[in-house]
Design an enzyme around this catalytic site. Structure first.
Site, PDB file in Angstrom:
ATOM      1  N   SER A 135       0.859  -1.176   0.000  1.00 20.56           N
ATOM      2  CA  SER A 135       0.000   0.000   0.000  1.00 20.56           C
ATOM      3  C   SER A 135       0.899   1.232   0.000  1.00 20.56           C
ATOM      4  O   SER A 135       1.719   1.403   0.898  1.00 20.56           O
ATOM      5  CB  SER A 135      -0.896  -0.026   1.243  1.00 20.56           C
ATOM      6  OG  SER A 135      -1.617   1.178   1.356  1.00 20.56           O
ATOM      7  N   LYS A 161      -1.219  -0.989  -4.268  1.00 21.30           N
ATOM      8  CA  LYS A 161      -2.408  -0.167  -4.017  1.00 21.30           C
ATOM      9  C   LYS A 161      -1.908   1.252  -3.833  1.00 21.30           C
ATOM     10  O   LYS A 161      -0.931   1.473  -3.118  1.00 21.30           O
ATOM     11  CB  LYS A 161      -3.097  -0.680  -2.755  1.00 21.30           C
ATOM     12  CG  LYS A 161      -3.991   0.306  -2.032  1.00 21.30           C
ATOM     13  CD  LYS A 161      -4.804  -0.397  -0.959  1.00 21.30           C
ATOM     14  CE  LYS A 161      -4.890   0.422   0.327  1.00 21.30           C
ATOM     15  NZ  LYS A 161      -5.652  -0.269   1.379  1.00 21.30           N
ATOM     16  N   LYS A 163      -2.895   5.244  -2.743  1.00 21.09           N
ATOM     17  CA  LYS A 163      -3.883   6.077  -2.056  1.00 21.09           C
ATOM     18  C   LYS A 163      -4.265   7.226  -2.979  1.00 21.09           C
ATOM     19  O   LYS A 163      -3.397   7.808  -3.644  1.00 21.09           O
ATOM     20  CB  LYS A 163      -3.267   6.627  -0.761  1.00 21.09           C
ATOM     21  CG  LYS A 163      -2.973   5.547   0.278  1.00 21.09           C
ATOM     22  CD  LYS A 163      -4.265   4.997   0.874  1.00 21.09           C
ATOM     23  CE  LYS A 163      -3.967   4.069   2.043  1.00 21.09           C
ATOM     24  NZ  LYS A 163      -5.216   3.578   2.666  1.00 21.09           N
ATOM     25  N   ASP A 188      -7.214   3.335  -3.194  1.00 18.82           N
ATOM     26  CA  ASP A 188      -7.942   3.466  -1.927  1.00 18.82           C
ATOM     27  C   ASP A 188      -8.156   4.949  -1.619  1.00 18.82           C
ATOM     28  O   ASP A 188      -7.191   5.696  -1.458  1.00 18.82           O
ATOM     29  CB  ASP A 188      -7.128   2.809  -0.794  1.00 18.82           C
ATOM     30  CG  ASP A 188      -7.873   2.759   0.538  1.00 18.82           C
ATOM     31  OD1 ASP A 188      -9.024   3.263   0.599  1.00 18.82           O
ATOM     32  OD2 ASP A 188      -7.313   2.219   1.517  1.00 18.82           O
ATOM     33  N   GLU A 213     -11.242   1.140  -3.558  1.00 19.02           N
ATOM     34  CA  GLU A 213     -11.548   0.932  -2.141  1.00 19.02           C
ATOM     35  C   GLU A 213     -12.131   2.185  -1.490  1.00 19.02           C
ATOM     36  O   GLU A 213     -11.579   3.282  -1.628  1.00 19.02           O
ATOM     37  CB  GLU A 213     -10.241   0.519  -1.436  1.00 19.02           C
ATOM     38  CG  GLU A 213     -10.403   0.125   0.021  1.00 19.02           C
ATOM     39  CD  GLU A 213      -9.079  -0.345   0.633  1.00 19.02           C
ATOM     40  OE1 GLU A 213      -8.121  -0.609  -0.125  1.00 19.02           O
ATOM     41  OE2 GLU A 213      -8.998  -0.440   1.868  1.00 19.02           O
ATOM     42  N   ASP A 238     -14.073  -0.828   2.987  1.00 16.32           N
ATOM     43  CA  ASP A 238     -13.170  -0.987   4.136  1.00 16.32           C
ATOM     44  C   ASP A 238     -13.887  -0.362   5.345  1.00 16.32           C
ATOM     45  O   ASP A 238     -14.612  -1.059   6.076  1.00 16.32           O
ATOM     46  CB  ASP A 238     -11.825  -0.308   3.810  1.00 16.32           C
ATOM     47  CG  ASP A 238     -10.836  -0.245   4.973  1.00 16.32           C
ATOM     48  OD1 ASP A 238     -11.207  -0.642   6.091  1.00 16.32           O
ATOM     49  OD2 ASP A 238      -9.689   0.210   4.779  1.00 16.32           O
ATOM     50  N   LYS A 262     -10.498  -6.320   8.193  1.00 17.61           N
ATOM     51  CA  LYS A 262      -9.490  -5.959   9.194  1.00 17.61           C
ATOM     52  C   LYS A 262     -10.063  -6.350  10.549  1.00 17.61           C
ATOM     53  O   LYS A 262     -11.169  -5.907  10.901  1.00 17.61           O
ATOM     54  CB  LYS A 262      -9.234  -4.447   9.207  1.00 17.61           C
ATOM     55  CG  LYS A 262      -8.505  -3.900   7.984  1.00 17.61           C
ATOM     56  CD  LYS A 262      -8.340  -2.392   8.068  1.00 17.61           C
ATOM     57  CE  LYS A 262      -7.696  -1.860   6.799  1.00 17.61           C
ATOM     58  NZ  LYS A 262      -7.707  -0.376   6.750  1.00 17.61           N
ATOM     59  N   GLY A 290      -4.557  -3.785   6.075  1.00 12.49           N
ATOM     60  CA  GLY A 290      -3.481  -3.569   7.039  1.00 12.49           C
ATOM     61  C   GLY A 290      -3.605  -2.214   7.692  1.00 12.49           C
ATOM     62  O   GLY A 290      -4.302  -1.329   7.182  1.00 12.49           O
TER      63      GLY A 290
END
Ligand code: OSB
Ligand code: MG
Length: 371
Positions: A135, A161, A163, A188, A213, A238, A262, A290
């Site tokens: 990530s 991934k 952000k 995400d 996400e 998420d 998670k 995570g």
């Protein structure tokens, strides 16, 4: 199993590089390491609440308060038999899932150590290694992002991934896709859009992303349904999925096509397994998210991700992606096939580097049951 003493270590550790998301930039990570002691064994758990209420309303400060004033009194000196028994005790405490999950993790570690079983065995995990990705936070420019992705791809990560946030989305993702036409890539947004401005994300739908996400608010499963209808790329939730019930709502509303699991956000490993099982019954793919965990939480994530319906790579990178020095003696390394081995030892299968823990500890609270 009588809980004889409990320790809460509030810790702060430097990250190897700052991590920036739509809710801010962190150069150091805070969390709470929880120790439960019983019959000569110590179970460790990581509460993943961080310094600021960005990802969650919980912070390391609220976690210490809720643990000290509400959760500890419910379990100290009492006999905890399993996770369900723990959940029943804390049921009257509304929310504060990250605080509860940290204690449940420590309980699993303790149960595993006493029964000489790994967490993977206790949870019903099948794989001995799990597929992982990396990530990557928001960088200064799309060019520096592409460079960062390149470094991780070179070091062996087969899935990335990135952000995103308003103003830093399509251009960033397109730049990465142009440079890496076949990379397994996902984005995400950490709840930073509203349905009204999500049309700006349209071009993402042509980038062959694995998933998008949490584009919208955490408390808005329904608008994700509306958004999903307009995107061929799977939406993944998420922040929105804080209980098995919320997972069912999302499935019934067709609000997403993938769910991120998670244990912290869900209030404990036992509830994470329930979401896993529910999603499996509905053919909803899941993957393990995570929270920049230490070796303790990372061991827990690896055991969880070994369950059969974790069909997409997890946000479980190697230890060196996060910390130059970790609080566990064990460090997790990336295998050449972009997997990480699931620990085999009893409980979480990790041991604490006491000197490192001391170095990073800001404060300790200790509670001892009357004998
Ligand atoms: O949204 O998945 C998230 C880290 C902190 C808070 C929220 C998130 C993240 C990550 C990091 O994406 C994943 C990792 O631990 O590598
Ligand atoms: Mg996320």
């Amino acid at each position: 199993m009588k809980i004889e003493s409990i320790r809460l270590h509030h810790i702060r550790m430097p990250l190897v590089a700052p991590f920036e998301t739509s809710f801010g930039r962190e150069s150091e990570r805070e969390c709470i390491l929880i120790e439960l002691e019983s019959e000569g064994s110590i179970g460790y758990g990581e509460c993943v609440a961080s310094r600021d209420p960005g990802y969650s309303y919980e912070t390391s400060g609220t976690a210490i308060h809720v643990l000290t004033d509400f959760i500890v009194p419910l379990i100290l000196g009492s006999d905890l038999v399993d996770a369900a028994n723990f959940q029943a005790r804390v049921q009257g405490i509304r929310g504060h899932h990250l605080a509860k999950a940290g204690v449940e993790m420590a309980l699993w570690d303790l149960l595993g150590k006493q029964d000489r079983k790994s967490l993977r065995e206790l949870l019903g995990g099948k794989r001995s290694r799990v597929e992982v990705g990396v990530s990557i936070g928001i960088q200064d420019s799309p060019q520096s992002l592409v460079k960062q992705v390149e470094e991780y791809v070179k070091s062996g990560y087969a899935r990335a991934k990135i952000k995103i946030k308003p103003g830093r989305d399509v251009e960033d993702a397109s730049a990465v896709r142009r440079q890496f036409p076949d990379l397994r890539l996902q984005v995400d947004a950490n709840s930073s859009y509203q349905l009204e401005d999500a049309s700006n994300l349209r071009p993402l739908d042509d980038l062959k992303l694995l998933l998008i996400e949490q584009p919208l608010s955490e408390d808005d499963i329904w608008d994700h349904h509306t958004l999903q209808e307009h995107f061929k790329t799977p939406i993944c939730l998420d922040e929105s999925i804080v209980s098995p019930r919320h997972a069912r709502y999302a499935i019934e509303m067709k609000a997403c096509r993938v769910i991120n699991i998670k244990a912290g956000r869900l209030g404990g490993l036992s509830r994470a397994v329930m979401v896993h099982d529910l999603c499996q019954a509905y053919n909803m793919p899941v993957w393990c998210g995570g929270m920049l965990e230490t070796g303790v939480g990372r061991a827990s994530n690896l055991a969880l991700a070994s369950l059969p319906n974790f069909s997409l790579p997890g946000d479980i990178s190697a230890s060196d992606r996060y910390y130059a020095r970790d609080i566990t003696n064990e460090r997790f390394v990336l295998n050449s096939d972009s997997t990480i081995d699931v620990p085999n030892g009893s409980g979480l299968g990790v041991s604490i580097d006491k000197a490192a823990l001391d170095k990073f500890t800001l404060s300790i609270a200790k509670f001892v049951a009357p004998t």
